[in-house]
Structures are given as structure tokens and as C-alpha cells.
Design a protein around this motif. Structure first.
Motif, PDB file in Angstrom:
ATOM      1  N   TYR A   1      36.359 -21.118  -0.693  1.00 30.19           N
ATOM      2  CA  TYR A   1      35.114 -20.788   0.009  1.00 30.19           C
ATOM      3  C   TYR A   1      35.318 -19.775   1.122  1.00 30.19           C
ATOM      4  CZ  TYR A   1      34.255 -25.019  -2.566  1.00 30.19           C
ATOM      5  OH  TYR A   1      34.198 -25.949  -3.566  1.00 30.19           O
ATOM      6  N   ASN A   2      36.424 -19.870   1.872  1.00 29.46           N
ATOM      7  CA  ASN A   2      36.796 -18.904   2.913  1.00 29.46           C
ATOM      8  C   ASN A   2      35.685 -18.632   3.916  1.00 29.46           C
ATOM      9  OD1 ASN A   2      39.348 -18.569   1.758  1.00 29.46           O
ATOM     10  ND2 ASN A   2      38.584 -16.997   0.378  1.00 29.46           N
ATOM     11  N   CYS A   3      34.989 -19.665   4.348  1.00 26.28           N
ATOM     12  CA  CYS A   3      33.927 -19.510   5.346  1.00 26.28           C
ATOM     13  C   CYS A   3      34.564 -19.371   6.722  1.00 26.28           C
ATOM     14  CB  CYS A   3      32.994 -20.714   5.324  1.00 26.28           C
ATOM     15  SG  CYS A   3      32.146 -20.918   3.762  1.00 26.28           S
ATOM     16  N   SER A   4      33.888 -18.648   7.602  1.00 28.12           N
ATOM     17  CA  SER A   4      34.413 -18.475   8.957  1.00 28.12           C
ATOM     18  C   SER A   4      33.938 -19.628   9.845  1.00 28.12           C
ATOM     19  CB  SER A   4      33.951 -17.137   9.534  1.00 28.12           C
ATOM     20  OG  SER A   4      32.553 -17.149   9.705  1.00 28.12           O
ATOM     21  N   LEU A   5      34.664 -19.861  10.909  1.00 23.71           N
ATOM     22  CA  LEU A   5      34.323 -20.924  11.846  1.00 23.71           C
ATOM     23  C   LEU A   5      32.942 -20.694  12.460  1.00 23.71           C
ATOM     24  CD1 LEU A   5      35.160 -23.491  13.326  1.00 23.71           C
ATOM     25  CD2 LEU A   5      36.281 -22.052  15.035  1.00 23.71           C
ATOM     26  N   SER A   6      32.576 -19.426  12.667  1.00 25.91           N
ATOM     27  CA  SER A   6      31.270 -19.121  13.265  1.00 25.91           C
ATOM     28  C   SER A   6      30.110 -19.559  12.373  1.00 25.91           C
ATOM     29  CB  SER A   6      31.162 -17.629  13.570  1.00 25.91           C
ATOM     30  OG  SER A   6      31.191 -16.882  12.375  1.00 25.91           O
ATOM     31  N   GLN A   7      30.344 -19.697  11.071  1.00 29.15           N
ATOM     32  CA  GLN A   7      29.311 -20.162  10.154  1.00 29.15           C
ATOM     33  C   GLN A   7      29.155 -21.674  10.191  1.00 29.15           C
ATOM     34  OE1 GLN A   7      31.377 -17.952   6.821  1.00 29.15           O
ATOM     35  NE2 GLN A   7      29.276 -18.011   6.087  1.00 29.15           N
ATOM     36  N   LEU A   8      30.138 -22.382  10.744  1.00 29.00           N
ATOM     37  CA  LEU A   8      30.209 -23.837  10.631  1.00 29.00           C
ATOM     38  C   LEU A   8      30.191 -24.509  12.006  1.00 29.00           C
ATOM     39  CD1 LEU A   8      33.100 -23.737   8.008  1.00 29.00           C
ATOM     40  CD2 LEU A   8      30.665 -23.988   7.527  1.00 29.00           C
ATOM     41  N   GLN A   9      29.276 -24.114  12.874  1.00 27.15           N
ATOM     42  CA  GLN A   9      29.271 -24.599  14.241  1.00 27.15           C
ATOM     43  C   GLN A   9      28.662 -25.975  14.434  1.00 27.15           C
ATOM     44  OE1 GLN A   9      30.772 -23.233  16.999  1.00 27.15           O
ATOM     45  NE2 GLN A   9      31.738 -22.074  15.370  1.00 27.15           N
ATOM     46  N   ASN A  10      27.766 -26.407  13.537  1.00 24.59           N
ATOM     47  CA  ASN A  10      27.140 -27.718  13.699  1.00 24.59           C
ATOM     48  C   ASN A  10      26.878 -28.332  12.323  1.00 24.59           C
ATOM     49  OD1 ASN A  10      24.668 -26.620  12.711  1.00 24.59           O
ATOM     50  ND2 ASN A  10      24.237 -25.841  14.756  1.00 24.59           N
ATOM     51  N   LYS A  11      26.386 -29.575  12.336  1.00 22.71           N
ATOM     52  CA  LYS A  11      26.176 -30.314  11.091  1.00 22.71           C
ATOM     53  C   LYS A  11      25.188 -29.600  10.168  1.00 22.71           C
ATOM     54  CE  LYS A  11      25.192 -34.953   9.382  1.00 22.71           C
ATOM     55  NZ  LYS A  11      24.973 -36.346   9.736  1.00 22.71           N
ATOM     56  N   ALA A  12      24.096 -29.091  10.735  1.00 24.67           N
ATOM     57  CA  ALA A  12      23.090 -28.397   9.914  1.00 24.67           C
ATOM     58  C   ALA A  12      23.670 -27.143   9.267  1.00 24.67           C
ATOM     59  CB  ALA A  12      21.878 -28.046  10.772  1.00 24.67           C
ATOM     60  N   ALA A  13      24.470 -26.397  10.012  1.00 27.65           N
ATOM     61  CA  ALA A  13      25.080 -25.185   9.475  1.00 27.65           C
ATOM     62  C   ALA A  13      26.074 -25.535   8.371  1.00 27.65           C
ATOM     63  CB  ALA A  13      25.775 -24.402  10.587  1.00 27.65           C
ATOM     64  N   ILE A  14      26.849 -26.594   8.568  1.00 27.75           N
ATOM     65  CA  ILE A  14      27.823 -27.014   7.550  1.00 27.75           C
ATOM     66  C   ILE A  14      27.098 -27.444   6.282  1.00 27.75           C
ATOM     67  CG2 ILE A  14      29.571 -28.751   6.968  1.00 27.75           C
ATOM     68  CD1 ILE A  14      30.402 -28.639   9.945  1.00 27.75           C
ATOM     69  N   LYS A  15      26.002 -28.204   6.436  1.00 30.47           N
ATOM     70  CA  LYS A  15      25.212 -28.617   5.270  1.00 30.47           C
ATOM     71  C   LYS A  15      24.674 -27.406   4.518  1.00 30.47           C
ATOM     72  CE  LYS A  15      23.370 -33.088   6.783  1.00 30.47           C
ATOM     73  NZ  LYS A  15      22.129 -33.809   7.084  1.00 30.47           N
TER      74      LYS A  15
ATOM     75  N   SER B   1      20.794 -21.357  18.742  1.00 26.07           N
ATOM     76  CA  SER B   1      21.242 -22.743  18.873  1.00 26.07           C
ATOM     77  C   SER B   1      21.193 -23.510  17.550  1.00 26.07           C
ATOM     78  CB  SER B   1      20.404 -23.473  19.923  1.00 26.07           C
ATOM     79  OG  SER B   1      19.049 -23.505  19.515  1.00 26.07           O
ATOM     80  N   THR B   2      20.434 -23.030  16.583  1.00 22.30           N
ATOM     81  CA  THR B   2      20.371 -23.724  15.290  1.00 22.30           C
ATOM     82  C   THR B   2      21.448 -23.257  14.324  1.00 22.30           C
ATOM     83  OG1 THR B   2      18.762 -22.165  14.359  1.00 22.30           O
ATOM     84  CG2 THR B   2      17.896 -24.107  15.500  1.00 22.30           C
ATOM     85  N   GLY B   3      22.155 -22.202  14.661  1.00 22.57           N
ATOM     86  CA  GLY B   3      23.242 -21.753  13.799  1.00 22.57           C
ATOM     87  C   GLY B   3      23.321 -20.242  13.708  1.00 22.57           C
TER      88      GLY B   3
END
Length: 140
Positions: A112-126, A37-39
Motif C-alpha cells: 500500500y505504501n501510504c504516507s503517515l500524513s494520510q493516516l493521522q486519525n481513525k477516520a483517515a485510516i478507515k 482537522s478531519t484529515g
């Protein structure tokens, strides 16, 4: 100056990879990944062995971006277990990002080419932005 490099495979919890070193085939285990749940946390392998570093960085998986650099530490020759902070990279400041969707789109685009699965929430995006030396001053 020796370096301790952490390699990451995003989207994987653990994985065994084989790399050719001369005539030998070496198995390296990437472990420690998690999806919760945290990323999403990538599987990692850390080494200060220059031979293994060269083998990983000359592999097809590294060249195509499947395996990426994570943390890089410079080690003092006299004290091999004490990491010295690596020089800071220039931070890319993106001022036109004002919300999470824009930040996500920015990190999914070139270079950067990051996948959507890496960017699921604000903490993960940060976390991903920090790892890629990107700053969103009008959002974060």
C-alpha cells in the motif's frame, strides 16, 4: 465501455502537471485537496478522456506512484453522463490488526505504501483502508 477515472496526488492541495501527448504538452490541474482537522484529502483530477488517461498513466509520476488511481466509474455508451458501478475488487481481510497503530503500520507497508500524513486519525485510516480494499474486522 468508457471509464471515468479520478486521479489523486496525496499530500498535495493542488498542483499543475504537464503531460506529453504526441508533440503537444498538455497542462492538467489537480485541485480540491485539503488539509484540516478531519484529515488530509488529495488533489484530484477526473476525466473520461481516454487520451488524457493514457498520457497520465504513461507518465513517470504515475509509474513511480506519485499520481494514483482514485475512483473508477464505467460509463454506459448510450448514456455517457450516468456512471455504472465498477466491479468490486477483492477485499483483503487483515485479522491480526487490533488497534490504530497496527492498522497504520499495515497501510504504510508494502503493497500500500501510504504516507503517515494520510493516516493521522481513525477516520483517515478507515478511508485509506477502504480505498485500498483492506478490511480490519478486529479493529474497525
Amino acid at each position: 465501455m468508457r471509464k471515468r477515472i479520478t486521479y489523486e496526488i496525496h499530500g498535495q492541495i493542488e498542483r499543475n502537471c504537464y503531460f506529453r501527448i504526441g508533440k503537444a504538452l498538455v497542462r492538467i490541474e489537480f485541485t480540491g485537496g485539503a488539509i484540516n482537522s478531519t484529515g488530509v484529502y488529495p488533489a484530484q483530477y477526473t476525466t473520461d478522456n481516454a487520451l488524457f488517461q493514457r498520457a497520465i498513466e504513461n507518465s513517470d509520476a504515475f509509474r513511480c506512484g506519485e499520481i494514483k488511481h482514485g475512483k473508477i466509474e464505467e460509463l454506459d455508451e448510450g448514456k455517457s453522463d450516468v456512471p455504472v458501478a465498477a466491479p468490486e475488487c477483492d477485499v483483503t481481510v487483515v485479522t491480526d490488526v487490533t488497534n490504530m497503530q497496527q492498522a497504520r503500520a499495515c497501510l504504510m507497508a508494502e503493497p500500500y505504501n501510504c504516507s503517515l500524513s494520510q493516516l493521522q486519525n481513525k477516520a483517515a485510516i478507515k478511508s485509506v483502508a477502504k480505498a485500498n480494499s483492506v478490511s480490519f474486522p478486529n479493529w474497525l
